[in-house]
Design a protein around this motif. Structure first.
Motif, PDB file in Angstrom:
ATOM      1  N   THR A 206       9.266   8.202   3.614  1.00  0.00           N
ATOM      2  CA  THR A 206      10.284   9.138   3.055  1.00  0.00           C
ATOM      3  C   THR A 206       9.993  10.365   3.157  1.00  0.00           C
ATOM      4  OG1 THR A 206      10.683   7.906   0.972  1.00  0.00           O
ATOM      5  CG2 THR A 206      11.166   9.926   0.983  1.00  0.00           C
ATOM      6  N   GLY A 207      10.348  11.254   4.205  1.00  0.00           N
ATOM      7  CA  GLY A 207       9.606  12.225   5.058  1.00  0.00           C
ATOM      8  C   GLY A 207       8.463  11.739   5.336  1.00  0.00           C
ATOM      9  N   LEU A 208       7.287  13.149   5.312  1.00  0.00           N
ATOM     10  CA  LEU A 208       6.428  12.150   6.172  1.00  0.00           C
ATOM     11  C   LEU A 208       5.633  10.884   4.980  1.00  0.00           C
ATOM     12  CD1 LEU A 208       5.225  15.686   7.364  1.00  0.00           C
ATOM     13  CD2 LEU A 208       6.365  14.158   8.169  1.00  0.00           C
ATOM     14  N   VAL A 209       5.763  10.869   4.040  1.00  0.00           N
ATOM     15  CA  VAL A 209       4.817  10.182   2.901  1.00  0.00           C
ATOM     16  C   VAL A 209       5.250   8.499   3.059  1.00  0.00           C
ATOM     17  CG1 VAL A 209       4.167  10.220   0.392  1.00  0.00           C
ATOM     18  CG2 VAL A 209       4.795  11.775   1.604  1.00  0.00           C
ATOM     19  N   LEU A 210       4.557   7.339   3.231  1.00  0.00           N
ATOM     20  CA  LEU A 210       4.998   6.751   3.619  1.00  0.00           C
ATOM     21  C   LEU A 210       4.372   5.637   2.211  1.00  0.00           C
ATOM     22  CD1 LEU A 210       3.374   5.619   6.974  1.00  0.00           C
ATOM     23  CD2 LEU A 210       5.648   5.728   6.681  1.00  0.00           C
ATOM     24  N   HIS A 372      -5.833  -9.645 -13.345  1.00  0.00           N
ATOM     25  CA  HIS A 372      -4.092 -10.565 -13.594  1.00  0.00           C
ATOM     26  C   HIS A 372      -3.444  -9.899 -13.549  1.00  0.00           C
ATOM     27  CE1 HIS A 372      -6.579 -14.500 -14.108  1.00  0.00           C
ATOM     28  NE2 HIS A 372      -6.979 -13.563 -14.794  1.00  0.00           N
ATOM     29  N   GLY A 373      -3.556  -8.577 -12.952  1.00  0.00           N
ATOM     30  CA  GLY A 373      -2.626  -7.704 -12.881  1.00  0.00           C
ATOM     31  C   GLY A 373      -1.608  -7.033 -11.328  1.00  0.00           C
ATOM     32  N   PRO A 374      -0.742  -6.616 -10.835  1.00  0.00           N
ATOM     33  CA  PRO A 374       0.345  -6.254  -9.454  1.00  0.00           C
ATOM     34  C   PRO A 374      -1.105  -5.366  -9.161  1.00  0.00           C
ATOM     35  CG  PRO A 374       0.631  -4.364 -11.558  1.00  0.00           C
ATOM     36  CD  PRO A 374      -0.375  -5.569 -12.549  1.00  0.00           C
ATOM     37  N   ASP A 375      -0.109  -5.605  -7.875  1.00  0.00           N
ATOM     38  CA  ASP A 375      -1.683  -5.260  -6.821  1.00  0.00           C
ATOM     39  C   ASP A 375      -1.300  -3.485  -7.422  1.00  0.00           C
ATOM     40  OD1 ASP A 375      -1.907  -7.456  -5.389  1.00  0.00           O
ATOM     41  OD2 ASP A 375      -0.163  -7.205  -3.789  1.00  0.00           O
ATOM     42  N   PRO A 376      -2.411  -2.391  -6.792  1.00  0.00           N
ATOM     43  CA  PRO A 376      -1.846  -1.297  -6.646  1.00  0.00           C
ATOM     44  C   PRO A 376      -1.408  -0.632  -5.500  1.00  0.00           C
ATOM     45  CG  PRO A 376      -4.280  -2.083  -5.228  1.00  0.00           C
ATOM     46  CD  PRO A 376      -3.282  -3.001  -5.831  1.00  0.00           C
ATOM     47  N   VAL A 377      -0.610   0.756  -5.921  1.00  0.00           N
ATOM     48  CA  VAL A 377       0.228   1.216  -4.550  1.00  0.00           C
ATOM     49  C   VAL A 377      -0.588   1.732  -3.513  1.00  0.00           C
ATOM     50  CG1 VAL A 377       1.803   2.718  -4.617  1.00  0.00           C
ATOM     51  CG2 VAL A 377       2.370   0.744  -6.523  1.00  0.00           C
ATOM     52  N   PHE A 378      -0.430   2.052  -2.243  1.00  0.00           N
ATOM     53  CA  PHE A 378      -1.015   2.732  -1.191  1.00  0.00           C
ATOM     54  C   PHE A 378       0.104   3.516  -0.624  1.00  0.00           C
ATOM     55  CE2 PHE A 378      -2.572  -1.418  -1.581  1.00  0.00           C
ATOM     56  CZ  PHE A 378      -3.681  -1.475  -1.538  1.00  0.00           C
ATOM     57  N   THR A 379      -0.268   5.234  -0.868  1.00  0.00           N
ATOM     58  CA  THR A 379       0.914   6.202  -0.651  1.00  0.00           C
ATOM     59  C   THR A 379      -0.529   6.857   0.313  1.00  0.00           C
ATOM     60  OG1 THR A 379       0.996   6.214  -3.194  1.00  0.00           O
ATOM     61  CG2 THR A 379       1.385   8.171  -1.373  1.00  0.00           C
ATOM     62  N   VAL A 380       0.357   6.713   1.681  1.00  0.00           N
ATOM     63  CA  VAL A 380       0.069   7.254   3.223  1.00  0.00           C
ATOM     64  C   VAL A 380      -0.122   8.721   3.346  1.00  0.00           C
ATOM     65  CG1 VAL A 380      -0.363   7.505   5.399  1.00  0.00           C
ATOM     66  CG2 VAL A 380      -0.613   5.037   3.551  1.00  0.00           C
ATOM     67  N   GLN A 381      -0.433   9.681   3.364  1.00  0.00           N
ATOM     68  CA  GLN A 381      -0.051  11.241   3.322  1.00  0.00           C
ATOM     69  C   GLN A 381      -0.495  12.009   4.813  1.00  0.00           C
ATOM     70  OE1 GLN A 381      -0.283  12.404  -0.716  1.00  0.00           O
ATOM     71  NE2 GLN A 381       1.453  13.757   0.387  1.00  0.00           N
ATOM     72  N   PRO A 382       0.055  12.958   5.423  1.00  0.00           N
ATOM     73  CA  PRO A 382      -0.909  13.456   6.520  1.00  0.00           C
ATOM     74  C   PRO A 382      -1.914  13.701   5.928  1.00  0.00           C
ATOM     75  CG  PRO A 382       1.355  13.913   6.607  1.00  0.00           C
ATOM     76  CD  PRO A 382       1.179  14.249   4.862  1.00  0.00           C
ATOM     77  N   VAL A 383      -3.224  14.097   7.380  1.00  0.00           N
ATOM     78  CA  VAL A 383      -5.016  13.887   6.046  1.00  0.00           C
ATOM     79  C   VAL A 383      -4.635  15.632   5.802  1.00  0.00           C
ATOM     80  CG1 VAL A 383      -5.761  15.490   8.675  1.00  0.00           C
ATOM     81  CG2 VAL A 383      -7.108  14.166   6.967  1.00  0.00           C
ATOM     82  N   GLU A 388      -3.636  18.771  -4.225  1.00  0.00           N
ATOM     83  CA  GLU A 388      -2.600  18.820  -5.706  1.00  0.00           C
ATOM     84  C   GLU A 388      -2.015  17.673  -5.451  1.00  0.00           C
ATOM     85  OE1 GLU A 388      -2.052  22.886  -3.462  1.00  0.00           O
ATOM     86  OE2 GLU A 388      -3.852  21.353  -4.132  1.00  0.00           O
ATOM     87  N   LEU A 389      -0.705  17.549  -3.893  1.00  0.00           N
ATOM     88  CA  LEU A 389      -0.262  16.942  -3.357  1.00  0.00           C
ATOM     89  C   LEU A 389      -0.011  15.266  -3.864  1.00  0.00           C
ATOM     90  CD1 LEU A 389       1.922  18.611  -0.798  1.00  0.00           C
ATOM     91  CD2 LEU A 389       2.580  18.650  -3.072  1.00  0.00           C
ATOM     92  N   LEU A 390      -1.362  14.617  -3.942  1.00  0.00           N
ATOM     93  CA  LEU A 390      -1.685  13.521  -3.294  1.00  0.00           C
ATOM     94  C   LEU A 390      -1.622  13.144  -5.050  1.00  0.00           C
ATOM     95  CD1 LEU A 390      -5.224  13.880  -1.641  1.00  0.00           C
ATOM     96  CD2 LEU A 390      -3.115  13.248  -0.511  1.00  0.00           C
ATOM     97  N   PRO A 391      -1.274  11.392  -5.163  1.00  0.00           N
ATOM     98  CA  PRO A 391      -0.873  10.807  -6.270  1.00  0.00           C
ATOM     99  C   PRO A 391      -2.532  10.770  -7.082  1.00  0.00           C
ATOM    100  CG  PRO A 391      -0.134   9.312  -4.733  1.00  0.00           C
ATOM    101  CD  PRO A 391      -0.581  10.625  -4.080  1.00  0.00           C
TER     102      PRO A 391
END
Length: 409
Positions: A206-210, A372-383, A388-391
């Motif tokens: 989505t845009g520059l975010v994965l 026994h929980g769900p997998d984490p979510v990986f968010t990839v953004q430009p370095v 403040e925009l990082l989750p």
């Protein structure tokens, strides 16, 4: 015997291929009709002429090239890993697909799924690999696949944009070209290395975010070219015990000189596991939350027992200054009972006690909150993305091009 009769002989390519597909279905590596159909259609033996028929259709990797040290630098990946990534990619007829890291077989599988209206480009940096892939694809009847020689870090702008980019080599980072050449809402499927662990991530753009939609345990030969990244090995006992430092961590090897000669400090957690019970999420959790996380490796052929890791080949560890600690595992069940093991930690150095406590505390957190929980979510953004925009997440791993946030629910 006629050609038709010979195709039914036990051990024939057709029978071996059907047996392979059956195994992939049984272990749920293949989950969709599209991927199943591709594996039934493509003759894997045509892409592994170096191997016996049995080896070509085994649920195992076929090495096609080694370097001067004997390490694999190119291979036909194990079919269960290929199936896993194809399922992650969610391919549809008519899609434009780029494969980075060629071998021929996976490109043929992709071509079967996207069909004659789709486009498949497979790219590799090694001319030996591309010439071999081109020959195998032609021999098997997949002349429509584009085989390109080039550095995978640059992608393939001549055929972009792509609905899917599937990376079949282990990557340490995500180069800008992969995002730039991926269609909006496209998927990048990549075996990404983070603090020594590799996960095959299906990342939606989505845009520059994965953002990840799935994550699977896997292993691949490492990427070559301009975005290659080698682990650093810090020897604790030369030829026997070492720490594998994967990120750009400021570990001073001189401070650790002689650390194994200091007394061992041990602490146990009360957290148990049965034989054969998976706990790969524990490794990902410790890598996420512990600063200085790395992996300890012990050579079984030279092991003198100075360390007692949970896993000799790749044991989670944490290093800080002149001290380090690593994950331990001991059997606590009596003889004759089903094997039960307890997690703990061992450490050496002046600050071993604190590191052992930190590691065991995180084993207990994992057991209570994430086992026994769900997998984490990986968010990839430009370095260069502002902090403040990082989750919010348990870890932010900074690479050369990207920042990766691992967010646990």
């Amino acid at each position: 015997m006629s050609q038709m009769d010979s195709s039914t002989v036990a051990g024939s390519p057709e029978q071996l291929r059907e047996a392979m597909v059956g195994k992939l279905l049984n272990e749920k590596a293949v989950r969709s009709a599209a991927v199943e159909g591709a594996f039934r259609a493509v003759p894997r033996d045509r892409f592994a002429p170096e191997a016996t028929l049995e080896a070509a259709y085994a649920i195992d990797v076929v090495i096609t090239k080694r370097d001067e040290r004997g390490l694999a630098v190119s291979s036909v990946s194990a079919p269960n890993i290929q199936a896993l990534m194809l399922e992650q990619a969610d391919l549809k007829p008519g899609m434009r697909v780029l494969e980075i890291g060629s071998g021929g077989y996976n490109a043929a599988l992709i071509a079967e799924i996207v069909g004659p209206e789709g486009t498949v480009t497979t790219l590799d940096i090694d001319p030996f690999v591309t010439e071999r892939a081109k020959s195998c694809l032609l021999d098997a009847g997949y002349e429509q696949v584009h085989v390109v020689l080039g550095d995978g870090s640059a992608g393939c702008p001549g055929f972009a944009p792509f609905d899917r980019i599937i990376v079949t080599v282990g990557a340490w980072d995500i180069p800008p070209a992969w995002v730039d050449q991926l269609s909006e809402d496209g998927l990048l499927v990549v075996p990404l290395r983070m603090r020594g662990l590799t996960r095959s991530l299906a990342l939606r753009r989505t845009g520059l975010v994965l953002v990840s939609e799935s994550a699977e345990v896997c292993g691949f030969v490492r990427m070559q070219g301009s975005d290659a990244h080698e682990e650093r090995l810090v020897q604790l006992a030369p030829g026997e015990v070492g720490l594998r430092i994967d990120e750009m961590q400021p570990v001073d090897a001189d401070l650790l000189d002689g650390v194994l000669d200091t007394p061992r400090v041990s602490l146990w957690t009360g957290v148990t596991v049965g034989r054969g019970e998976p706990f790969d999420s524990l490794y990902l959790w410790t890598a996420s939350v512990l600063a200085g996380h790395c992996f300890m490796s012990v050579d079984p052929s030279t092991d003198t027992g100075r360390t007692i890791p949970a896993n000799k080949l790749a044991c989670p560890a944490v290093v800080d200054g002149a001290s380090f600690a690593y994950l331990g595992l001991r059997r606590i069940s009596e003889d004759g009972e089903p094997p039960t093991f307890e997690f703990g930690a061992h450490g050496h150095g002046p600050d071993a006690g604190r590191l052992v406590e930190a590691l065991t505390a995180q084993v207990q957190v994992w057991n209570l909150e994430h086992r026994h929980g769900p997998d984490p979510v990986f968010t990839v953004q430009p370095v260069e993305a502002p902090a403040e925009l990082l989750p919010s997440g348990s870890a932010v791993i900074t690479k050369r091009h990207r920042r990766i946030t691992i967010s646990w629910q």
